[in-house]
Design a protein around this motif. Structure first.
Motif, PDB file in Angstrom:
ATOM      1  N   LYS A 264      36.624  34.283  30.480  1.00 26.94           N
ATOM      2  CA  LYS A 264      37.087  35.259  29.768  1.00 26.94           C
ATOM      3  C   LYS A 264      38.156  36.159  30.441  1.00 26.94           C
ATOM      4  CE  LYS A 264      34.642  35.433  25.662  1.00 26.94           C
ATOM      5  NZ  LYS A 264      35.249  35.374  24.414  1.00 26.94           N
ATOM      6  N   LEU A 265      39.264  36.466  29.774  1.00 23.56           N
ATOM      7  CA  LEU A 265      40.332  37.234  30.268  1.00 23.56           C
ATOM      8  C   LEU A 265      40.827  38.215  29.371  1.00 23.56           C
ATOM      9  CD1 LEU A 265      42.150  36.851  33.091  1.00 23.56           C
ATOM     10  CD2 LEU A 265      43.626  35.487  31.964  1.00 23.56           C
ATOM     11  N   PHE A 266      40.862  39.517  29.767  1.00 22.58           N
ATOM     12  CA  PHE A 266      41.103  40.564  29.022  1.00 22.58           C
ATOM     13  C   PHE A 266      42.191  41.443  29.568  1.00 22.58           C
ATOM     14  CE2 PHE A 266      36.542  39.930  28.410  1.00 22.58           C
ATOM     15  CZ  PHE A 266      36.426  40.000  27.003  1.00 22.58           C
ATOM     16  N   ALA A 267      43.178  42.000  28.971  1.00 18.96           N
ATOM     17  CA  ALA A 267      44.078  42.601  29.002  1.00 18.96           C
ATOM     18  C   ALA A 267      43.847  44.392  28.529  1.00 18.96           C
ATOM     19  CB  ALA A 267      45.593  42.511  28.862  1.00 18.96           C
ATOM     20  N   PHE A 268      44.221  45.465  29.046  1.00 26.58           N
ATOM     21  CA  PHE A 268      44.111  46.795  28.383  1.00 26.58           C
ATOM     22  C   PHE A 268      45.196  46.938  27.511  1.00 26.58           C
ATOM     23  CE2 PHE A 268      41.777  47.105  32.649  1.00 26.58           C
ATOM     24  CZ  PHE A 268      40.711  47.601  32.188  1.00 26.58           C
ATOM     25  N   ASP A 269      44.717  47.654  26.381  1.00 27.71           N
ATOM     26  CA  ASP A 269      45.692  48.138  25.519  1.00 27.71           C
ATOM     27  C   ASP A 269      44.990  49.299  24.747  1.00 27.71           C
ATOM     28  OD1 ASP A 269      47.756  48.614  23.550  1.00 27.71           O
ATOM     29  OD2 ASP A 269      46.803  46.848  22.183  1.00 27.71           O
ATOM     30  N   GLU A 275      41.771  40.197  24.382  1.00 28.22           N
ATOM     31  CA  GLU A 275      41.398  38.770  25.040  1.00 28.22           C
ATOM     32  C   GLU A 275      43.139  38.326  25.165  1.00 28.22           C
ATOM     33  OE1 GLU A 275      38.728  35.949  24.275  1.00 28.22           O
ATOM     34  OE2 GLU A 275      37.552  37.274  23.017  1.00 28.22           O
ATOM     35  N   VAL A 276      43.316  37.869  26.427  1.00 25.00           N
ATOM     36  CA  VAL A 276      44.844  37.255  26.602  1.00 25.00           C
ATOM     37  C   VAL A 276      44.407  35.715  27.199  1.00 25.00           C
ATOM     38  CG1 VAL A 276      45.858  39.266  26.949  1.00 25.00           C
ATOM     39  CG2 VAL A 276      44.698  38.291  28.979  1.00 25.00           C
ATOM     40  N   GLU A 277      45.307  34.919  27.063  1.00 24.88           N
ATOM     41  CA  GLU A 277      45.317  33.502  27.729  1.00 24.88           C
ATOM     42  C   GLU A 277      45.542  33.515  28.904  1.00 24.88           C
ATOM     43  OE1 GLU A 277      44.609  30.709  25.584  1.00 24.88           O
ATOM     44  OE2 GLU A 277      43.988  32.124  24.093  1.00 24.88           O
ATOM     45  N   ASP A 278      46.442  34.301  29.423  1.00 27.18           N
ATOM     46  CA  ASP A 278      46.960  34.188  30.930  1.00 27.18           C
ATOM     47  C   ASP A 278      47.571  35.530  31.254  1.00 27.18           C
ATOM     48  OD1 ASP A 278      49.375  34.136  29.469  1.00 27.18           O
ATOM     49  OD2 ASP A 278      50.334  32.684  30.768  1.00 27.18           O
ATOM     50  N   ALA A 279      47.595  35.562  32.559  1.00 27.22           N
ATOM     51  CA  ALA A 279      48.150  36.774  33.260  1.00 27.22           C
ATOM     52  C   ALA A 279      49.051  36.391  34.418  1.00 27.22           C
ATOM     53  CB  ALA A 279      47.012  37.759  33.401  1.00 27.22           C
ATOM     54  N   GLY A 280      49.945  37.172  34.819  1.00 29.51           N
ATOM     55  CA  GLY A 280      50.880  36.876  35.983  1.00 29.51           C
ATOM     56  C   GLY A 280      50.850  38.053  37.076  1.00 29.51           C
ATOM     57  N   ALA A 281      51.540  37.900  38.021  1.00 26.40           N
ATOM     58  CA  ALA A 281      51.778  38.802  39.255  1.00 26.40           C
ATOM     59  C   ALA A 281      51.925  40.060  38.521  1.00 26.40           C
ATOM     60  CB  ALA A 281      52.600  38.522  40.169  1.00 26.40           C
ATOM     61  N   GLY A 282      51.354  41.195  39.031  1.00 23.81           N
ATOM     62  CA  GLY A 282      51.707  42.324  38.645  1.00 23.81           C
ATOM     63  C   GLY A 282      50.691  43.100  37.561  1.00 23.81           C
ATOM     64  N   ASP A 283      50.268  42.158  36.740  1.00 22.72           N
ATOM     65  CA  ASP A 283      49.290  42.627  35.784  1.00 22.72           C
ATOM     66  C   ASP A 283      47.895  43.076  36.193  1.00 22.72           C
ATOM     67  OD1 ASP A 283      51.267  41.945  33.849  1.00 22.72           O
ATOM     68  OD2 ASP A 283      49.998  39.898  33.395  1.00 22.72           O
ATOM     69  N   ILE A 284      47.339  43.957  35.544  1.00 22.33           N
ATOM     70  CA  ILE A 284      45.894  44.441  35.538  1.00 22.33           C
ATOM     71  C   ILE A 284      44.903  44.112  34.653  1.00 22.33           C
ATOM     72  CG2 ILE A 284      44.284  46.583  35.840  1.00 22.33           C
ATOM     73  CD1 ILE A 284      46.808  48.180  37.268  1.00 22.33           C
ATOM     74  N   VAL A 285      44.125  43.165  34.845  1.00 19.66           N
ATOM     75  CA  VAL A 285      43.255  42.280  33.995  1.00 19.66           C
ATOM     76  C   VAL A 285      41.960  42.423  34.124  1.00 19.66           C
ATOM     77  CG1 VAL A 285      45.089  40.784  33.270  1.00 19.66           C
ATOM     78  CG2 VAL A 285      43.707  40.167  35.032  1.00 19.66           C
ATOM     79  N   CYS A 286      41.031  41.871  33.306  1.00 23.09           N
ATOM     80  CA  CYS A 286      39.858  41.983  33.542  1.00 23.09           C
ATOM     81  C   CYS A 286      39.249  40.386  33.416  1.00 23.09           C
ATOM     82  CB  CYS A 286      38.914  42.670  32.293  1.00 23.09           C
ATOM     83  SG  CYS A 286      39.225  44.436  32.306  1.00 23.09           S
TER      84      CYS A 286
END
Length: 612
Positions: A264-269, A275-286
């Protein structure tokens, strides 16, 4: 961990800004985050939102302080701003240190009246060490005693004192009223909204650096948990990309690699996680679904592992013994009462709290918990109490070291703000605790600011005495300064205790006759046992008393009714007051419904007498 920032200076994502809000306690961090959330359109117009929305723990709402660092994200134009709200107490400094590892800039908040205080210095020093660009926000400009220009000069002095670089001294300054949600760059021009602050964040905080094509590097800076997906790691992606279903490796603190899969991958909003599919450099994710992951570890590429250096945390300085409740009333209130349950809960606390350590003692029923200060440990005890745990805790002790054959102890900088009338009694009290005055400032407003250097031992039990001496008008703050040679003995509590000599229920008649002996802690109808401390003796020795004594009945009729018994209201001790009150031969018994003070040795005939 500044090394990896300069290793790959390429911009990872120009539409991201990662920023931490740092300040002294009660300078308005969480209120400012509220205003940023509202003005960025995070909430619907008709949505009901609690005040200080980021303070989600009950204890935080009750006390009006932030205990755990928390993440949120707001949109401003095309830019996503990740914001981390940090605690303001020095006792929770571990939260601040790991938060700064996630961000690229800091918002330094300073009260327009109080100016920079000890925790302001602490958090700013940590930010400057990491070469983070600051934005200075002078808050509460609507206060009647606001002095923003003087405070700005004090902030400049603080930066210079902390050896800030030329670039760091070139910081933008904004004046805000967080409660009203306004900001301005010029005091002559009243603010309308927080747009100037958003603009300063976008223009002054650099976008995150990193290389999306490099092997994955994700630093675990915080932990959360969910009943549905288990442990959640809050991470900053420094390099590479992570996608749902990827095989990754967790680099442990000891250097071992544990392969696992991202489920599972989450981003803050706003205050939600999406839930998000992917994240790249610089992101803060769970990242969810990784068992046994802890703070300070790196999630890295499974085929080309490249772990980040571990997070360095300041050493804890205060210890307390947590033990199984052994009083005659043990097990009546609590749901979790055994040493195994106590140890499991403390081990669980270690996962999310990097500034606490555990040590075994001679007894398997007792554990030594070492933390940053009395407040941090009392918050932990209060949280455990609310969760249904029953335990007993000892008086706080300081942690000593041996350097070059000499014993050294932690020393703190103590800053006190009191009305002029009370400065004499405060200086005398601090002097008796081996404190040395280093600075004295009188702004001419009727209050004086005093700075002392004092051993941490001298602060144990000082707060309640200080508030009594200043009639509740004094403000005190302290901050770890360093280690110095042992200062010698510091006098403990000057008064003895009134100790119950038998089990039973307290009566109004007995309490009425004991009132002149000292201050009583309990009311009538309270169950007591032998060794239970029912009050504070006016003299230095302990006094065994019968608090269950009843008035004898006679068959003689009185011509007048019995005179009414007038009881002085008892001084009911809260958790912090009880911990400050006890001596080395006493315990605080903590249960979900009661806080009691007792002697370590309950039986009066087994107890050593401290007659003076």
């Amino acid at each position: 961990m500044p090394e990896h920032r300069t290793a790959r200076p390429t911009v990872a994502n120009a539409a991201r800004r990662n920023i931490a809000i740092i300040a002294h306690v009660d300078h308005g961090k969480t209120t400012l985050v509220d205003a940023l959330l509202f003005q960025s359109g995070t909430f619907r117009a008709n949505e009901r939102v609690a005040e200080r929305a980021m303070d989600s723990i009950d204890l935080e709402r009750e006390r009006g302080i932030t205990i755990m660092a928390k993440n949120t994200a707001v949109h401003y134009g095309d830019v996503l701003v990740n914001i981390v709200d940090t605690p303001g107490h020095a006792d929770f400094g571990g939260e601040v240190e790991r938060t700064l590892s996630m961000v690229d800039g800091v918002l330094l908040l300073v009260d327009a009246s109080e100016g920079p205080l000890p925790q302001t210095r602490y958090v700013l020093r940590k930010a400057l060490e990491r070469r983070l660009p600051p934005i200075v926000v002078i808050n509460k400009i609507d206060r009647q005693d606001a002095r923003p220009k003087d405070v700005l000069n004090e902030v400049y002095d603080l930066f210079i004192d902390l050896d800030a670089t030329e670039e760091q001294l070139d910081f933008p300054v904004l004046y805000t009223n967080a409660r009203a949600g306004t900001s301005t760059r010029d005091l002559e021009t009243p603010g309308v909204d927080l747009r100037p602050l958003f603009d300063a964040i976008v223009s002054h905080v650099p976008p995150p650096a990193g290389d999306a094509a490099a092997p994955l590097q994700m630093f675990v800076a915080n932990l959360d948990s969910s009943d549905y997906v288990g442990r959640i790691a809050v991470c900053r992606v420094f390099n590479g990309r992570v996608r749902l279903g990827d095989m990754v490796a967790v680099s442990k603190v000891d250097g071992t690699l544990h392969p696992t899969r991202v489920t599972k991958l989450f981003a803050f909003d706003g205050l939600k996680r999406v839930e998000v599919e992917d994240a790249g450099a610089g992101d803060i994710v769970c990242v969810a679904g990784i068992a046994d992951i802890t703070i300070g570890e790196t999630i890295t590429d499974a085929e080309h592992p490249d772990p980040l250096p571990p997070l360095a945390i300041d050493e804890p300085t205060v210890s307390m013994i947590f033990g199984v409740n052994t009083s005659p009333m043990a097990g009546r209130d609590g749901q979790y009462v055994t040493s195994r349950q106590l140890r499991d809960r403390l081990n669980k606390e270690l996962l999310g709290n990097v500034s606490i350590r555990l040590e075994d003692t001679d007894s398997p029923e007792q554990i030594r918990v070492i933390g940053r200060g009395e407040l941090q440990l009392s918050i932990l005890i209060e949280m455990m109490r609310r969760e249904g745990y029953e335990l007993q805790v000892s008086r706080p002790e300081i942690v000593t070291r041996e350097v070059n054959g000499r014993v050294v102890e932690p020393v703190e900088t103590l800053m006190i703000d009191v009305p002029d009338d009370y400065q004499g009694v405060v200086i005398a009290q601090v002097g008796g605790r081996r404190g040395t005055m280093t600075k004295m400032v009188n702004h001419g407003s009727g209050r004086v600011r005093l700075e002392f250097s004092i051993p941490t031992r001298g602060l144990i039990g000082f707060r309640s005495q200080f508030l009594t001496d200043t009639r509740g008008t004094g403000i005190m703050n302290h901050l770890f300064h360093g280690w110095q040679p042992w200062f010698g003995p510091i006098p403990a509590r000057a008064t003895g205790a009134l100790v119950a000599d038998r089990a039973g229920v307290s009566t109004a008649y007995a309490i009425y006759n004991l009132q002149e002996r000292g201050e009583i802690f309990i009311g009538p109808g309270t169950p007591v046992y032998e060794g239970f401390i029912v009050g504070e003796n006016a003299r230095a020795n302990d006094l065994d008393v019968n608090v269950t004594k009843e008035k004898k009945q006679t068959n003689m009729r009185a011509s007048t009714a019995d005179e009414a018994i007038r009881l002085v209201p008892p001084r009911v001790l809260g958790l912090e007051q009880a911990i400050e009150f006890i001596n080395d031969d006493e315990f605080v018994e903590v249960t979900p419904t009661s806080i009691r003070v007792r002697k370590r040795v309950l039986a009066a005939n087994m107890r050593p007498k401290n007659r003076e």
